[in-house]
Enzyme design. Sequence first.
Site, short mmCIF file in Angstrom:
data_model
loop_
_atom_site.label_atom_id
_atom_site.label_comp_id
_atom_site.label_asym_id
_atom_site.label_seq_id
_atom_site.Cartn_x
_atom_site.Cartn_y
_atom_site.Cartn_z
N ARG A 152 0.89 -1.26 0.18
CA ARG A 152 -0.07 0.09 -0.04
C ARG A 152 1.20 1.08 0.11
O ARG A 152 2.37 1.23 0.15
CB ARG A 152 -1.13 0.12 1.09
CG ARG A 152 -1.97 -0.94 0.94
CD ARG A 152 -2.64 -1.54 2.22
NE ARG A 152 -3.22 -2.25 2.97
CZ ARG A 152 -3.50 -4.03 3.24
NH1 ARG A 152 -1.94 -3.55 3.44
NH2 ARG A 152 -4.35 -4.56 2.91
N LYS A 176 -2.83 -3.80 8.04
CA LYS A 176 -3.44 -3.33 8.42
C LYS A 176 -4.06 -3.87 9.45
O LYS A 176 -4.03 -5.36 9.81
CB LYS A 176 -5.28 -3.31 7.44
CG LYS A 176 -4.69 -2.04 6.62
CD LYS A 176 -6.32 -2.40 5.40
CE LYS A 176 -6.01 -0.34 5.01
NZ LYS A 176 -7.62 -0.77 3.97
N HIS A 246 -2.86 3.69 -6.00
CA HIS A 246 -2.67 2.03 -6.15
C HIS A 246 -2.73 1.38 -6.55
O HIS A 246 -2.99 -0.03 -7.11
CB HIS A 246 -4.03 1.03 -5.11
CG HIS A 246 -3.58 2.02 -3.25
ND1 HIS A 246 -2.86 2.10 -2.40
CD2 HIS A 246 -4.45 1.77 -2.05
CE1 HIS A 246 -2.81 2.25 -1.66
NE2 HIS A 246 -4.03 1.84 -1.17
N ARG A 249 -0.22 -1.42 -7.53
CA ARG A 249 -0.49 -2.43 -6.59
C ARG A 249 -1.55 -3.19 -6.97
O ARG A 249 -1.63 -4.50 -6.85
CB ARG A 249 -1.14 -1.62 -5.19
CG ARG A 249 -1.89 -3.15 -3.65
CD ARG A 249 -2.26 -2.54 -2.37
NE ARG A 249 -2.88 -3.06 -1.76
CZ ARG A 249 -2.42 -3.49 -1.33
NH1 ARG A 249 -1.00 -4.54 -0.83
NH2 ARG A 249 -3.21 -4.67 0.00
N HIS A 272 -4.73 -9.05 2.82
CA HIS A 272 -6.02 -9.74 2.86
C HIS A 272 -6.11 -10.27 3.99
O HIS A 272 -5.78 -11.19 3.65
CB HIS A 272 -6.36 -9.36 1.12
CG HIS A 272 -6.39 -8.55 0.66
ND1 HIS A 272 -6.54 -8.86 -1.04
CD2 HIS A 272 -6.10 -7.81 -0.06
CE1 HIS A 272 -6.13 -7.22 -2.40
NE2 HIS A 272 -6.08 -7.03 -0.73
N TYR A 281 -9.33 -9.53 -8.10
CA TYR A 281 -8.77 -9.94 -9.48
C TYR A 281 -8.51 -10.27 -10.31
O TYR A 281 -8.07 -10.29 -11.57
CB TYR A 281 -6.95 -9.44 -8.37
CG TYR A 281 -6.28 -8.25 -7.78
CD1 TYR A 281 -6.97 -7.28 -8.54
CD2 TYR A 281 -6.81 -8.31 -6.26
CE1 TYR A 281 -5.69 -6.28 -7.91
CE2 TYR A 281 -6.35 -7.00 -5.73
CZ TYR A 281 -6.49 -5.82 -6.65
OH TYR A 281 -6.01 -4.61 -5.86
#
Length: 300
Positions: A152, A176, A246, A249, A272, A281
Site C-alpha cells: 500500500r 492493517k 494504488h 499495487r 488481505h 483481481y
Amino acid sequence: MSTKHAELIENFLERLWLKQGVSKHTSSAYGTDLRKFLSFLLEHVGEHAELLSVHSNHIEDYLLWRRQQGLSPRSTARSLSALKKFYNYAVQERLISVDPTARLRQPKQPQAIPHSLAESEVEALLAAPDCDDPVQLRDRAMLEVLYATGLRVTELVQLTFSQVSKQQELVRIIGKGNKERLVPLGETALEWLQTYENQGRPALTQMRSDYVFVTRRGGPLTRQAFWHRIKYYAQIAEIRSHLSPHTLRHAFATHLLNHGADLRVLQMLLGHSDLSTTQIYTHVARERLQQLHATHHPRA
C-alpha cells in the site's frame, strides 16, 4: 462542536488505534464521519443533540439524507461502519446501555474492479524518472519497490531500513489490523534500492533517519506527495490509463495472476484478511485473458 464531543471522539479514536491498530488514514476518516453525523444531528434534531442520546431512527434518517444528497454508497457504508464502531465502543465503556446501530446492516456494495496497467505501461512508467537527478532516482526506487511488492502507498512511504532484509530480499510489513507479513523484494527492486541508498539518498539529505525514502529535509514523503509524483511520471510516459494511488499495487496483483500465481499466495502478499477481497483481481485477470484470446486465437 463542543469540547465534550471533541474529547469523546478523540477517546474513541485512540481506543480504536490501541485495540485494532487502525491506520492514521482510517482513524482520520472515522473522525470525519462522526463529526459529519454530529453536524447532521445539530441541524436536523436540534442544537442540544448529543452523540450519546440518539436512536436508530436518527441514524436511519442520516443514511437517507446522505442518499438524497447524492453521496456515494461506498462512503455512506463507511460512515455506517464508523458509527457502528463508535456505538459499540460506547456500550463497552458503559457510556450508553443500548447500541442504536445494532439492528442496522451494512448495504451490500458492488465490488469495483480495480484499474490496472498493462505490463508495457508499467515498464514505461518505471523508465520515466531521470535517474541523474537524486529526487527522481529516489522515485525510481520507490516505483520499483512498489511494483515488486504490491505494498500500500502508506506502507511504502513509511518503510524503514529496519523493515528491509537485503540478505533475504524481503520486506517486513505491519499492515492493517497490526498484522505482519513478509513480502519478497526481488533482485531488480533490490538493485534500485541499493543504487538509491548509495547515490541518491546521500545527495538528498545528510540528516539521519530510519525512513528509506526521504525528502531533502530528511523526513518521509506523504501519500499525497508520492501520488503527485506518480501522476507526473505517467504524463512523461504518456500513459492514458486511469490512475489511482494504488495503481501499481493493482498491477502487481493482476500481473502475478496473469503469470499463474495462486490466489492464496496473492492474499498473503497483499495482506488481505479475507480471500474475497483478493478474488476481485480474478475478474481483472479474466478480462485480460479474454482480450488475449480475442486478439490471438484464429477463431475468436
